[in-house]
Design a protein around this motif. Sequence first.
Motif, PDB file in Angstrom:
ATOM      1  N   VAL A 118      -0.882  -3.831  -3.149  1.00 46.47           N
ATOM      2  CA  VAL A 118      -0.864  -4.469  -1.828  1.00 46.47           C
ATOM      3  C   VAL A 118      -0.928  -3.406  -0.730  1.00 46.47           C
ATOM      4  CG1 VAL A 118       0.471  -5.929  -0.264  1.00 46.47           C
ATOM      5  CG2 VAL A 118       0.426  -6.438  -2.705  1.00 46.47           C
ATOM      6  N   ALA A 119      -0.196  -2.289  -0.939  1.00 48.34           N
ATOM      7  CA  ALA A 119      -0.182  -1.202   0.047  1.00 48.34           C
ATOM      8  C   ALA A 119      -1.576  -0.609   0.243  1.00 48.34           C
ATOM      9  CB  ALA A 119       0.798  -0.110  -0.384  1.00 48.34           C
ATOM     10  N   VAL A 120      -2.348  -0.485  -0.847  1.00 47.31           N
ATOM     11  CA  VAL A 120      -3.707   0.046  -0.735  1.00 47.31           C
ATOM     12  C   VAL A 120      -4.534  -0.830   0.198  1.00 47.31           C
ATOM     13  CG1 VAL A 120      -5.863   0.440  -1.997  1.00 47.31           C
ATOM     14  CG2 VAL A 120      -3.694   1.232  -2.954  1.00 47.31           C
ATOM     15  N   GLY A 121      -4.397  -2.154   0.031  1.00 46.37           N
ATOM     16  CA  GLY A 121      -5.100  -3.064   0.932  1.00 46.37           C
ATOM     17  C   GLY A 121      -4.655  -2.885   2.372  1.00 46.37           C
ATOM     18  N   LEU A 128      -5.318   9.024  -6.905  1.00 42.98           N
ATOM     19  CA  LEU A 128      -4.812   8.253  -8.037  1.00 42.98           C
ATOM     20  C   LEU A 128      -3.476   8.814  -8.523  1.00 42.98           C
ATOM     21  CD1 LEU A 128      -8.002   7.524 -10.194  1.00 42.98           C
ATOM     22  CD2 LEU A 128      -6.542   5.851  -9.047  1.00 42.98           C
ATOM     23  N   ILE A 129      -3.404  10.136  -8.605  1.00 42.47           N
ATOM     24  CA  ILE A 129      -2.155  10.785  -9.035  1.00 42.47           C
ATOM     25  C   ILE A 129      -1.039  10.478  -8.038  1.00 42.47           C
ATOM     26  CG2 ILE A 129      -1.025  13.017  -9.384  1.00 42.47           C
ATOM     27  CD1 ILE A 129      -3.740  14.052 -10.438  1.00 42.47           C
ATOM     28  N   ILE A 149       2.358   8.463  -8.935  1.00 43.95           N
ATOM     29  CA  ILE A 149       3.672   9.108  -8.765  1.00 43.95           C
ATOM     30  C   ILE A 149       4.528   8.321  -7.796  1.00 43.95           C
ATOM     31  CG2 ILE A 149       4.835  11.161  -7.871  1.00 43.95           C
ATOM     32  CD1 ILE A 149       2.546  12.826  -9.004  1.00 43.95           C
ATOM     33  N   ILE A 150       3.934   7.894  -6.682  1.00 39.28           N
ATOM     34  CA  ILE A 150       4.712   7.171  -5.678  1.00 39.28           C
ATOM     35  C   ILE A 150       5.179   5.835  -6.236  1.00 39.28           C
ATOM     36  CG2 ILE A 150       3.066   5.720  -4.375  1.00 39.28           C
ATOM     37  CD1 ILE A 150       5.415   8.268  -2.781  1.00 39.28           C
ATOM     38  N   SER A 151       4.338   5.201  -7.084  1.00 37.95           N
ATOM     39  CA  SER A 151       4.740   3.937  -7.725  1.00 37.95           C
ATOM     40  C   SER A 151       5.912   4.171  -8.661  1.00 37.95           C
ATOM     41  CB  SER A 151       3.565   3.342  -8.512  1.00 37.95           C
ATOM     42  OG  SER A 151       2.473   3.094  -7.684  1.00 37.95           O
ATOM     43  N   LEU A 152       5.815   5.215  -9.464  1.00 41.73           N
ATOM     44  CA  LEU A 152       6.851   5.504 -10.446  1.00 41.73           C
ATOM     45  C   LEU A 152       8.163   5.876  -9.765  1.00 41.73           C
ATOM     46  CD1 LEU A 152       7.288   5.696 -13.506  1.00 41.73           C
ATOM     47  CD2 LEU A 152       6.698   8.122 -13.357  1.00 41.73           C
ATOM     48  N   ILE A 153       8.080   6.785  -8.795  1.00 41.08           N
ATOM     49  CA  ILE A 153       9.299   7.233  -8.103  1.00 41.08           C
ATOM     50  C   ILE A 153       9.946   6.071  -7.370  1.00 41.08           C
ATOM     51  CG2 ILE A 153      10.156   8.668  -6.220  1.00 41.08           C
ATOM     52  CD1 ILE A 153       8.155  10.799  -7.020  1.00 41.08           C
ATOM     53  N   VAL A 158      -9.709   7.366   2.691  1.00 47.34           N
ATOM     54  CA  VAL A 158      -8.984   7.270   1.431  1.00 47.34           C
ATOM     55  C   VAL A 158      -9.909   6.685   0.372  1.00 47.34           C
ATOM     56  CG1 VAL A 158      -8.057   4.980   2.000  1.00 47.34           C
ATOM     57  CG2 VAL A 158      -6.911   6.387   0.287  1.00 47.34           C
ATOM     58  N   ASN A 159      -9.857   7.281  -0.790  1.00 42.89           N
ATOM     59  CA  ASN A 159     -10.630   6.804  -1.929  1.00 42.89           C
ATOM     60  C   ASN A 159      -9.672   6.755  -3.122  1.00 42.89           C
ATOM     61  OD1 ASN A 159     -12.384   6.202  -3.971  1.00 42.89           O
ATOM     62  ND2 ASN A 159     -13.598   8.083  -3.810  1.00 42.89           N
ATOM     63  N   ILE A 160      -9.274   5.540  -3.491  1.00 42.65           N
ATOM     64  CA  ILE A 160      -8.238   5.429  -4.530  1.00 42.65           C
ATOM     65  C   ILE A 160      -8.726   5.933  -5.876  1.00 42.65           C
ATOM     66  CG2 ILE A 160      -7.046   3.511  -3.413  1.00 42.65           C
ATOM     67  CD1 ILE A 160      -8.408   1.645  -5.411  1.00 42.65           C
ATOM     68  N   PHE A 161     -10.034   6.083  -6.040  1.00 43.96           N
ATOM     69  CA  PHE A 161     -10.554   6.575  -7.313  1.00 43.96           C
ATOM     70  C   PHE A 161     -10.667   8.099  -7.341  1.00 43.96           C
ATOM     71  CE2 PHE A 161     -12.291   2.246  -6.860  1.00 43.96           C
ATOM     72  CZ  PHE A 161     -11.694   1.670  -7.967  1.00 43.96           C
ATOM     73  N   GLU A 162     -10.346   8.723  -6.216  1.00 42.32           N
ATOM     74  CA  GLU A 162     -10.299  10.186  -6.207  1.00 42.32           C
ATOM     75  C   GLU A 162      -9.070  10.625  -7.011  1.00 42.32           C
ATOM     76  OE1 GLU A 162      -9.440  13.661  -2.949  1.00 42.32           O
ATOM     77  OE2 GLU A 162     -10.681  11.964  -2.313  1.00 42.32           O
ATOM     78  N   PRO A 163      -9.227  11.587  -7.939  1.00 42.73           N
ATOM     79  CA  PRO A 163      -8.110  11.979  -8.817  1.00 42.73           C
ATOM     80  C   PRO A 163      -6.811  12.270  -8.074  1.00 42.73           C
ATOM     81  CG  PRO A 163     -10.134  13.029  -9.535  1.00 42.73           C
ATOM     82  CD  PRO A 163     -10.466  12.330  -8.261  1.00 42.73           C
ATOM     83  N   LEU A 164      -6.908  13.008  -6.961  1.00 42.99           N
ATOM     84  CA  LEU A 164      -5.702  13.368  -6.223  1.00 42.99           C
ATOM     85  C   LEU A 164      -4.999  12.121  -5.694  1.00 42.99           C
ATOM     86  CD1 LEU A 164      -4.000  15.750  -5.183  1.00 42.99           C
ATOM     87  CD2 LEU A 164      -5.350  15.692  -3.083  1.00 42.99           C
TER      88      LEU A 164
END
Length: 785
Positions: free
Chosen positions: A340-343, A370-371, A375-379, A362-368
Amino acid sequence: MIKNYIKTTLRSLLKNRSYSFLNIAGLAIGIACASLIFLWVQDELSYNHNFEKHDRLYTIYENQTYNGKVSTFHATPGPMAKVLKAEIPGIKTAAKMDGEGDQLFALGDKTITEKGRYTDPEIFSELNLPFISGKPENALQQVHSVAINETMAKKFFGDTDPMGKTLKMNNDQEYTVTGVFKDLPKNSTFKFQWLAPMAAIDHKQPWMDMWGANWARTFVELQPNADVAAINKQLKHFLAGKSKSSTECFLFAMNDWNLHDSFTNGKMDGGRIQYVKLFSFIAWIILLIACINFMNLSTARSEQRAKEVGVRKVMGAGKGKLIGQFIGEAVIMSFISVLVAVGLIYLALPSFNNLVQKELSVNIFEPLHLIYLFIISLITGLLAGSYPAFYLSSFNPISVLKNIKIKSSSGSGFIRQSLVVIQFSVSIILIIGTVIIYQQIQHVKSRELGFAKSDLIYINLQGKQADLFTGVHHDLEQTGVVEDAALSDDPALQINSNTDNYSWDGKDPGKNPLISWEDVSPQFISTMGMKLATGRSFYTNAALDSNSVIINEAFAKQMGREGRIGGIVRDGGKKAFTIIGIVKDYLYNDMYGSAQPSLLYCHPAGTRTLSIRFKPGVNLQDALIKTGAVIKADTPGYPFEYQFVDNDFDELFKTETLTGTLAGVFASLAIFISCLGLFGLAAYTAERRIREIGIRKVLGASVSGLAGLLSKDFLKLVGLSCIIAFPIAWWFINNWLQSYQYRVTINWWIFLIAGLTAMLIALATVSFQAIKAALMNPVRSLRSE
């Protein structure tokens, strides 16, 4: 196991739609807000990283001491670059540039003003600019050659190859295009669209070859394994052997140009890095508030899930498994929040770019990226889900299944209340900070400048425009909209020339104040709206005052008894100038500081700026049309490109204004997210006290009384937040204000307003749940109990 977590989470989301929505909304807003800030931070930290050699590129700075105070400058002598490589080991190449400026280019009837610089050919080796056409090593070999960027090439030549074609600069000299390089990114210190050889201008004035005249920027590339400290040691007194100067030179790294370009008394002391740190901290705080919101909302649902916990424990589920289950649910919900945040990021990014004046993407498919999102989701999931997981898994299954009311431990209640206090403390601090920053900006904007900035425009002169001023001035006066016009070296808000090489009778030999000076036309004082403290302005015939000067009050104070009408000032060449007027102090360069000593010469020849003051009350659009017609008619071939001085004035506070705006936005978001958590906690409290409310209502308690009963505990928490936030906010704001010489006073009522605002918002949030509980049928609530 993951599949079970997902099923359980989705089932829980559907079963508790309202709480789930608030949970996801709070986390998503927090993550989106933090992500936008981190995009901005990433852009700031990657400034100049487009240059392959950014780790080895430096510019030369100078520390000069005036009246015991060290001032830092980036201008260096013209001959310096040529001898650095030969005399100092470790320096691979050196190149000089002039100051970035606008020049008029023409191709047939097409005229466009473009920003660029004169430079040495070595700059191409240092910056390693990617060329589309031509070769960098050949680009500036001819005196009248020019390398242009791809945007400028398209403006003039479209899709045609520009190589070998000519452009006329300033309606004077033809320059041959010998190279086309790719556009520089926005996060680059350099903003030039063209580069031309320094050889075309560096002998136009005799002082350009003097070691005592600082006018050029010197850029160096170091050898890969060069010892920076050793080079700085040799640079320190490098100029002493050239011009008997006490000036100390040092290397200033390209990696520091954007973030650390602030010096006090010769030492680096911050810069934009302070704002990067500030907003990085705020980003984490917003994220923490979102996690706190999640914890409170999850806890508020505890009674609804109590039986689930009891059944699962009876069925053999251990505490560890339950903790894993609930944390897993939190992490999955966090991942949903991230989606939802990406949207939200994509929706908010255009407005955010407009606010911060950048072109972030922002490009969510860019490796950096995505990482980062992973990480932010997990933390966030671990941080937000840990406390609810331990809390929910601690329920006694026997008590739950016997329908015995689960009593919240004092520890868990304390934790929930502490989380609310933390949320509102941060929100109140942000509110206070926003107000103080706004006050500081307005405080400086409203101070007396010593000249009138409204209704004043200026034009950067090109070619021989200054030589035609007499006719232009006459025709401007005939328009009926122009009050006066004048020539000067620089626009009203800045003076770029200064020296300590003035003397007068009785001058203390132990003092060497830095004096700014400006060449102007006779109309300068009246056009700027300055006030004379004593004496007169220059005569209309500039030749009559070629040996006269006007000084400001700050300079007169430096001169002591000789700072008077008729006093004599001598320049470095010992030429004597008579003081004919003393103008009241006016601000330039530093709007936060005090007025500095300055001197005006009546020497209009060679000036670079035309200032025009409109009559008060005129229609500005009409005035600009009439003024433009005069400029185009009297200086044919030159466009009418103007800037308002008050717009330039506002631009000086761009960083502070952005800080205040972002602080206001983040404060609003922090309060909104905090209110979501407060809403959940109010619902939780109302749920736990449903029997008490029913009994009180049967005994005659009013709705307003019950609403007040439920609300007062939360208002106490907000009051405690105020007690914590006020001293912290004062400490932070007071430290921030210390960096400004001219600053606002911190008033007590700002804290009162911030506290009352937070309380009113909290009251409005809690009242909804309190009134809802108070309106509930007491028979129904007591029967359910």
